[in-house]
Enzyme design. Structure first.
Site, PDB file in Angstrom:
ATOM      1  N   THR A 168      51.447 -11.389 -93.572  1.00 45.03           N
ATOM      2  CA  THR A 168      50.155 -11.553 -92.913  1.00 45.03           C
ATOM      3  C   THR A 168      49.369 -10.257 -92.944  1.00 45.03           C
ATOM      4  O   THR A 168      49.963  -9.182 -92.974  1.00 45.03           O
ATOM      5  CB  THR A 168      50.455 -11.949 -91.445  1.00 45.03           C
ATOM      6  OG1 THR A 168      51.004 -13.255 -91.439  1.00 45.03           O
ATOM      7  CG2 THR A 168      49.229 -11.911 -90.557  1.00 45.03           C
ATOM      8  N   ARG A 196      52.264 -26.759 -89.436  1.00 43.89           N
ATOM      9  CA  ARG A 196      52.771 -25.690 -88.562  1.00 43.89           C
ATOM     10  C   ARG A 196      51.704 -24.584 -88.436  1.00 43.89           C
ATOM     11  O   ARG A 196      51.129 -24.133 -89.417  1.00 43.89           O
ATOM     12  CB  ARG A 196      54.052 -25.107 -89.150  1.00 43.89           C
ATOM     13  CG  ARG A 196      54.627 -23.919 -88.365  1.00 43.89           C
ATOM     14  CD  ARG A 196      54.182 -22.589 -88.918  1.00 43.89           C
ATOM     15  NE  ARG A 196      54.854 -21.454 -88.284  1.00 43.89           N
ATOM     16  CZ  ARG A 196      54.499 -20.188 -88.465  1.00 43.89           C
ATOM     17  NH1 ARG A 196      53.482 -19.892 -89.241  1.00 43.89           N
ATOM     18  NH2 ARG A 196      55.149 -19.218 -87.871  1.00 43.89           N
ATOM     19  N   VAL A 197      51.449 -24.160 -87.234  1.00 43.03           N
ATOM     20  CA  VAL A 197      50.547 -23.035 -86.998  1.00 43.03           C
ATOM     21  C   VAL A 197      51.339 -21.967 -86.253  1.00 43.03           C
ATOM     22  O   VAL A 197      52.023 -22.270 -85.268  1.00 43.03           O
ATOM     23  CB  VAL A 197      49.310 -23.468 -86.174  1.00 43.03           C
ATOM     24  CG1 VAL A 197      48.419 -22.271 -85.884  1.00 43.03           C
ATOM     25  CG2 VAL A 197      48.524 -24.540 -86.924  1.00 43.03           C
TER      26      VAL A 197
HETATM   27  N1  ASP Z   1      52.977 -14.220 -87.957  1.00 40.76           N
HETATM   28  C1  ASP Z   1      52.810 -15.005 -89.141  1.00 40.76           C
HETATM   29  C2  ASP Z   1      53.170 -16.432 -88.851  1.00 40.76           C
HETATM   30  O1  ASP Z   1      54.138 -16.661 -88.149  1.00 40.76           O
HETATM   31  C3  ASP Z   1      53.624 -14.522 -90.280  1.00 40.76           C
HETATM   32  C4  ASP Z   1      53.473 -13.039 -90.538  1.00 40.76           C
HETATM   33  O2  ASP Z   1      53.041 -12.275 -89.699  1.00 40.76           O
HETATM   34  O3  ASP Z   1      53.789 -12.581 -91.623  1.00 40.76           O
HETATM   35  O4  ASP Z   1      52.517 -17.311 -89.349  1.00 40.76           O
END
Ligand code: ASP
Length: 298
Positions: A168, A196-197
């Site tokens: 992310t 999924r979120v």
């Molecule tokens: N936090 C993000 C999620 O769970 C993934 C990430 O931070 O890489 O969708």
């Protein structure tokens, strides 16, 4: 007021492929530089964060925009959040499939005012009305991610795959007027169930900004991060008198102790002080204070 911008490229599974880290770090540096240029020219923290996150989204090595990880059906579904610390306005979108720069769509939702959070088809219908450009979903899926999906699909469950956490992206900034802004954008975790979120678009979890305290962007295991509302927690700790760095450290410690979670945080507080913390093996980041040289690390 001295300006500052911090960006991250995700607290993901960087140890799996060390060459990816060396490809991601220059992208973070480029994004921080572009955000710094906006701020030094007198631009707003909002424009600086959007500029920086768009660069991170455009680069295929990071899990946002182009380069987003496919879900269990092999499709990209992206989430993003933008928050303005001056008035606590926020815009969030989730599960969009055809938008190359979700952060810009989140900003438009924020500026629209009537709603804070749009998902799926409704978010894309709003994007069409708002003049946000669409892309072919196939353009978001890189050969590397497609190959990983094809190799793992059907044999991997999201929780067991050490590479399931994404990379992310996010940025936080303070401008010369003392306005704080946070932005976070993601393709989510590998092999996630359709629909999924994670934490990224959730206000207080994937990000938070309040001129009274700090701007924060989070990354890592979304299911854990949202349980402790980690970004708002950092802001509250800053409000209690902790420095941005101490607040990030405390929140990551809490994440580990309370919900056995892994992740990373970037923050800038209302005094322009910076915090960076993680308990994963790496999290590429870069920051710039005023017109000083970029500092980067992982
Ligand atoms: N936090 C993000 C999620 O769970 C993934 C990430 O931070 O890489 O969708």
């Amino acid at each position: 007021m001295k300006t500052a911008i911090v960006v991250h490229g995700g607290a993901g599974a960087w140890s799996e492929k060390p060459d990816r880290l060396s490809r991601a770090l220059p992208v973070c540096i480029e994004a921080a530089k572009a955000g710094q240029a906006v701020l030094v020219a007198g631009g707003s923290a909002m424009d600086a964060v959007e500029t920086a996150v768009r660069i991170l989204e455009d680069h295929p090595v990071l899990d946002a925009g182009r380069g987003s990880y496919p879900n269990a059906d092999g499709l990209v579904e992206m989430d993003a959040l933008m928050m303005n610390g001056r008035n606590l306005d926020l815009g969030a979108i989730a599960a969009v499939q055809r938008i190359q720069n979700p952060i810009s769509l989140a900003r438009r939702v924020m500026e629209y005012h009537d709603h804070n959070f749009l998902v799926g088809n409704g978010a894309e219908a709003f994007a069409a009305k708002a003049g946000i450009p669409f892309c072919d979903p196939a353009d978001l899926l890189t050969d590397e991610n497609l190959a990983h999906y094809q190799a793992a699909n059907g044999t991997t469950n999201p929780a067991a795959d050490s590479g399931s956490i994404g990379d992310t992206v996010g940025a936080v900034a303070i401008d010369a007027d003392g306005n704080l802004v946070a932005g976070t954008s993601t393709g989510g975790t590998r092999h996630k169930l359709p629909g999924r979120v994670g934490d990224s678009p959730l206000v207080g979890s994937g990000g938070y900004a309040d001129n009274w305290t700090a701007a924060v962007s989070a990354t890592g295991h979304g299911e854990a991060l949202m349980k402790v509302v980690i970004s708002k927690r950092v802001c509250d700790l800053v409000g209690d008198g902790l420095s941005a760095q101490a607040a990030c450290d405390a929140a990551i410690q809490l994440l580990a102790e309370r919900v056995d979670g892994t992740g990373g945080l970037i923050a800038v507080d209302a005094r322009g002080q910076i915090g960076v913390a993680r308990n994963t093996n790496a999290m590429p980041f870069a920051y710039a204070i005023g017109d000083e040289a970029i500092v980067s690390g992982h």
